[in-house]
Design a protein around this motif. Structure first.
Motif, PDB file in Angstrom:
ATOM      1  N   THR A 140     -13.194  43.446 -44.499  1.00  0.00           N
ATOM      2  CA  THR A 140     -12.837  42.880 -43.193  1.00  0.00           C
ATOM      3  C   THR A 140     -12.915  43.908 -42.061  1.00  0.00           C
ATOM      4  N   ASP A 141     -13.166  45.172 -42.374  1.00  0.00           N
ATOM      5  CA  ASP A 141     -13.239  46.216 -41.353  1.00  0.00           C
ATOM      6  C   ASP A 141     -14.617  46.203 -40.699  1.00  0.00           C
ATOM      7  N   ARG A 142     -14.694  45.615 -39.497  1.00  0.00           N
ATOM      8  CA  ARG A 142     -16.002  45.469 -38.847  1.00  0.00           C
ATOM      9  C   ARG A 142     -16.014  45.965 -37.403  1.00  0.00           C
ATOM     10  N   THR A 143     -14.998  46.734 -37.014  1.00  0.00           N
ATOM     11  CA  THR A 143     -14.953  47.229 -35.631  1.00  0.00           C
ATOM     12  C   THR A 143     -16.133  48.139 -35.287  1.00  0.00           C
ATOM     13  N   PRO A 144     -16.568  49.053 -36.170  1.00  0.00           N
ATOM     14  CA  PRO A 144     -17.731  49.879 -35.814  1.00  0.00           C
ATOM     15  C   PRO A 144     -18.986  49.042 -35.548  1.00  0.00           C
ATOM     16  N   GLU A 145     -19.186  48.004 -36.356  1.00  0.00           N
ATOM     17  CA  GLU A 145     -20.367  47.156 -36.153  1.00  0.00           C
ATOM     18  C   GLU A 145     -20.292  46.427 -34.810  1.00  0.00           C
ATOM     19  N   ALA A 146     -19.095  45.929 -34.477  1.00  0.00           N
ATOM     20  CA  ALA A 146     -18.910  45.253 -33.191  1.00  0.00           C
ATOM     21  C   ALA A 146     -19.143  46.226 -32.040  1.00  0.00           C
ATOM     22  N   THR A 147     -18.662  47.443 -32.197  1.00  0.00           N
ATOM     23  CA  THR A 147     -18.823  48.456 -31.153  1.00  0.00           C
ATOM     24  C   THR A 147     -20.287  48.828 -30.969  1.00  0.00           C
ATOM     25  N   ARG A 148     -21.001  49.005 -32.077  1.00  0.00           N
ATOM     26  CA  ARG A 148     -22.417  49.400 -32.007  1.00  0.00           C
ATOM     27  C   ARG A 148     -23.242  48.369 -31.237  1.00  0.00           C
ATOM     28  N   ARG A 149     -22.863  47.104 -31.327  1.00  0.00           N
ATOM     29  CA  ARG A 149     -23.610  46.059 -30.606  1.00  0.00           C
ATOM     30  C   ARG A 149     -23.365  46.101 -29.099  1.00  0.00           C
ATOM     31  N   VAL A 150     -22.309  46.799 -28.663  1.00  0.00           N
ATOM     32  CA  VAL A 150     -21.947  46.832 -27.249  1.00  0.00           C
ATOM     33  C   VAL A 150     -22.408  48.107 -26.547  1.00  0.00           C
ATOM     34  N   ILE A 151     -22.352  49.241 -27.233  1.00  0.00           N
ATOM     35  CA  ILE A 151     -22.630  50.514 -26.570  1.00  0.00           C
ATOM     36  C   ILE A 151     -24.130  50.710 -26.318  1.00  0.00           C
ATOM     37  N   ASP A 152     -24.417  51.473 -25.267  1.00  0.00           N
ATOM     38  CA  ASP A 152     -25.796  51.836 -24.941  1.00  0.00           C
ATOM     39  C   ASP A 152     -26.239  53.055 -25.748  1.00  0.00           C
ATOM     40  N   HIS A 153     -25.323  54.003 -25.943  1.00  0.00           N
ATOM     41  CA  HIS A 153     -25.620  55.180 -26.761  1.00  0.00           C
ATOM     42  C   HIS A 153     -24.326  55.728 -27.344  1.00  0.00           C
ATOM     43  N   GLU A 154     -24.467  56.376 -28.507  1.00  0.00           N
ATOM     44  CA  GLU A 154     -23.311  56.939 -29.200  1.00  0.00           C
ATOM     45  C   GLU A 154     -22.978  58.335 -28.685  1.00  0.00           C
ATOM     46  N   VAL A 155     -21.720  58.713 -28.859  1.00  0.00           N
ATOM     47  CA  VAL A 155     -21.257  60.078 -28.600  1.00  0.00           C
ATOM     48  C   VAL A 155     -20.631  60.541 -29.919  1.00  0.00           C
ATOM     49  N   PRO A 156     -21.456  60.994 -30.870  1.00  0.00           N
ATOM     50  CA  PRO A 156     -20.967  61.242 -32.233  1.00  0.00           C
ATOM     51  C   PRO A 156     -19.935  62.348 -32.362  1.00  0.00           C
ATOM     52  N   GLY A 157     -19.914  63.301 -31.445  1.00  0.00           N
ATOM     53  CA  GLY A 157     -18.963  64.404 -31.565  1.00  0.00           C
ATOM     54  C   GLY A 157     -17.515  63.962 -31.490  1.00  0.00           C
ATOM     55  N   ILE A 158     -17.244  62.861 -30.770  1.00  0.00           N
ATOM     56  CA  ILE A 158     -15.848  62.417 -30.636  1.00  0.00           C
ATOM     57  C   ILE A 158     -15.293  61.931 -31.975  1.00  0.00           C
ATOM     58  N   PRO A 159     -15.925  60.966 -32.657  1.00  0.00           N
ATOM     59  CA  PRO A 159     -15.353  60.543 -33.941  1.00  0.00           C
ATOM     60  C   PRO A 159     -15.398  61.636 -35.007  1.00  0.00           C
ATOM     61  N   GLU A 160     -16.385  62.533 -34.905  1.00  0.00           N
ATOM     62  CA  GLU A 160     -16.422  63.655 -35.852  1.00  0.00           C
ATOM     63  C   GLU A 160     -15.174  64.517 -35.673  1.00  0.00           C
ATOM     64  N   ALA A 161     -14.810  64.796 -34.417  1.00  0.00           N
ATOM     65  CA  ALA A 161     -13.621  65.617 -34.150  1.00  0.00           C
ATOM     66  C   ALA A 161     -12.350  64.901 -34.582  1.00  0.00           C
ATOM     67  N   ILE A 162     -12.298  63.593 -34.374  1.00  0.00           N
ATOM     68  CA  ILE A 162     -11.114  62.820 -34.765  1.00  0.00           C
ATOM     69  C   ILE A 162     -10.966  62.809 -36.287  1.00  0.00           C
ATOM     70  N   ARG A 163     -12.077  62.612 -37.006  1.00  0.00           N
ATOM     71  CA  ARG A 163     -12.012  62.628 -38.472  1.00  0.00           C
ATOM     72  C   ARG A 163     -11.609  64.014 -38.978  1.00  0.00           C
ATOM     73  N   ALA A 164     -12.138  65.063 -38.362  1.00  0.00           N
ATOM     74  CA  ALA A 164     -11.797  66.432 -38.788  1.00  0.00           C
ATOM     75  C   ALA A 164     -10.310  66.698 -38.593  1.00  0.00           C
ATOM     76  N   ALA A 165      -9.763  66.248 -37.453  1.00  0.00           N
ATOM     77  CA  ALA A 165      -8.331  66.449 -37.199  1.00  0.00           C
ATOM     78  C   ALA A 165      -7.496  65.682 -38.215  1.00  0.00           C
ATOM     79  N   GLY A 166      -7.911  64.475 -38.541  1.00  0.00           N
ATOM     80  CA  GLY A 166      -7.175  63.667 -39.510  1.00  0.00           C
ATOM     81  C   GLY A 166      -7.260  64.220 -40.915  1.00  0.00           C
TER      82      GLY A 166
END
Length: 195
Positions: free
Chosen positions: A89-115
């Motif tokens: 049921t986890d589909r937020t990334p897919e929904a987000t990908r359909r909306v954004i024009d381009h990704e900023v991968p460093g942000i989620p990478e930093a968030i995952r590293a902190a977690g």
């Protein structure tokens, strides 16, 4: 009084606007209360944002609809919480990908590293970050711990990101010129990052 010349840049002094969206089938159905959304809203307000939400929606297509509405409403930042794991049921990334024009991968990478420094399973988050128009969208995990870790990372990034999306610029090393920057949210009189 003369009209301003065409080369004058007007910096918005209005506080940046943020929207919090909670993606949770069970919270949307009233099975339990949303806990991550209020933590996000409170954290953004402490950073100087004018915050709306949290808006609680079921995961999937309703998240996409809420994101599209937020972009149309010209929010500076939209933070989502929930729906970033690996369950069916986890589909937020897919929904987000359909909306954004381009990704900023460093942000989620930093968030995952902190977690991951605290909870190894933070590596399972599939959250994305990206820009749609002039709106930055960032997916955070659904746990309150994940939200707090994400906010700690974003506190240093959001002011510069908002400034860039509002037309700010990086300093020019060859000229020594100082970039025109929007005020730093939560720090009156600051000129933001010089990075």
């Amino acid at each position: 009084m003369d009209a301003p010349s065409a080369d004058v840049t007007v910096v918005s002094s209005a506080p940046p606007r943020a929207l919090v969206i909670t993606a949770s089938n069970r919270a949307a159905a009233g099975v339990y209360a949303d806990k991550g959304g209020p933590v996000l809203a409170e954290g953004l307000a402490a950073l100087g944002f004018a915050v709306d939400g949290p808006r609680v929606v079921p995961d999937g297509d309703p998240v996409e609809a809420a994101l599209r509405a937020a972009v149309t409403a010209a929010y500076d930042v939209v933070l989502t919480t929930g729906g970033t794991g690996i369950s069916p049921t986890d589909r937020t990334p897919e929904a987000t990908r359909r909306v954004i024009d381009h990704e900023v991968p460093g942000i989620p990478e930093a968030i995952r590293a902190a977690g991951r420094a605290k909870v190894p399973t933070a590596a399972l988050s599939r959250g994305l970050a990206g820009v749609a128009g002039r709106t930055l969208i960032v997916n955070l995990p659904g746990s309150t711990g994940g939200v707090r870790d994400g906010l700690a990372v974003l506190a240093d990034l959001l002011p510069h990101a908002v400034d860039q999306l509002r037309g700010g610029d990086h300093p020019r090393p060859d000229t020594g010129a100082t970039p025109r920057t929007a005020p730093h949210p939560g720090r009156p009189g600051s000129t933001g990052s010089a990075h």
